[in-house]
Design an enzyme around this catalytic site. Structure first.
Site, short mmCIF file in Angstrom:
data_model
loop_
_atom_site.label_atom_id
_atom_site.label_comp_id
_atom_site.label_asym_id
_atom_site.label_seq_id
_atom_site.Cartn_x
_atom_site.Cartn_y
_atom_site.Cartn_z
N GLU A 272 40.54 40.85 46.28
CA GLU A 272 41.11 39.99 45.25
C GLU A 272 40.09 39.88 44.13
O GLU A 272 38.89 39.84 44.37
CB GLU A 272 41.41 38.58 45.79
CG GLU A 272 42.52 38.53 46.80
CD GLU A 272 42.01 38.16 48.18
OE1 GLU A 272 40.79 37.99 48.37
OE2 GLU A 272 42.84 38.05 49.09
N TYR B 294 36.68 48.50 39.63
CA TYR B 294 37.57 48.85 40.74
C TYR B 294 38.53 49.97 40.35
O TYR B 294 38.79 50.88 41.13
CB TYR B 294 38.33 47.62 41.24
CG TYR B 294 37.41 46.49 41.66
CD1 TYR B 294 36.22 46.74 42.36
CD2 TYR B 294 37.70 45.18 41.34
CE1 TYR B 294 35.37 45.72 42.72
CE2 TYR B 294 36.85 44.14 41.71
CZ TYR B 294 35.69 44.42 42.40
OH TYR B 294 34.85 43.40 42.76
#
Length: 172
Positions: A124, A136
């Protein structure tokens, strides 16, 4: 665990000196520094007690970027359940950001996940944390969901980002 790599603190250009660091497993001696890093980076930081518990967990792994003097520059935590990997935290001291430390930490977990044939790695991230989201994405994670009002201080949605690995194996 890894070779020494240089990194520079955020200081004036003329004063910058590369600081070598190495990635090592978290140990008890490093926990107080990691807890301090948690407090600097997260609105709901892990406590020292929580970090000590991670040391005893058979399903968790924490890796730490340290200098030769064992100063913590950053760390990352992963939990594995069956064939699923959950990245709990990645944190780097502010003055050492944007120099590859987070990439090195994330890279260790990605190589581990591939070697262990995990189905996926997931995490998250605050919707407003564009630097982390870009990192990411660079590593092949994609947005797979949203947790409404997941974070406090301030209240904000969490984006779920996942890198599917089993699918990659099937395609090769």
């Amino acid at each position: 665990m890894s070779e020494w790599k240089p990194v520079m603190a955020s200081v004036p250009e003329k004063a910058r000196q590369p600081i070598p660091y190495q990635l090592v497993p978290m140990d008890r001696e490093l926990v107080p520094q990691i807890a301090a890093l948690e407090r600097q980076n997260f609105s709901m930081p892990w406590t020292e007690e929580m970090l000590y518990d991670e040391l005893d967990s058979l399903t968790s792994s924490c890796i730490v970027a340290v200098t030769g003097e064992r100063e913590v520059l950053g760390y990352a935590s992963l939990t594995v359940v069956l064939d699923e990997g959950y990245i709990n935290n990645i944190a780097v001291k502010q003055e050492y950001r944007r120099q590859g430390l987070a990439s090195d930490l994330l890279g260790v977990f990605l190589r581990f996940a591939q070697a262990q044939h995990l189905s996926f790695l997931t995490l998250e991230v605050r919707e407003s944390n564009h630097a982390a989201r870009n990192l990411y994405t660079k590593f092949g994670f994609q947005e797979t969901g949203r947790r409404k009002n997941y974070y406090d201080k301030p209240t904000e949605d969490a984006l779920l980002m996942t890198r599917f690995l089993r699918q990659e194996e099937d395609e090769t």
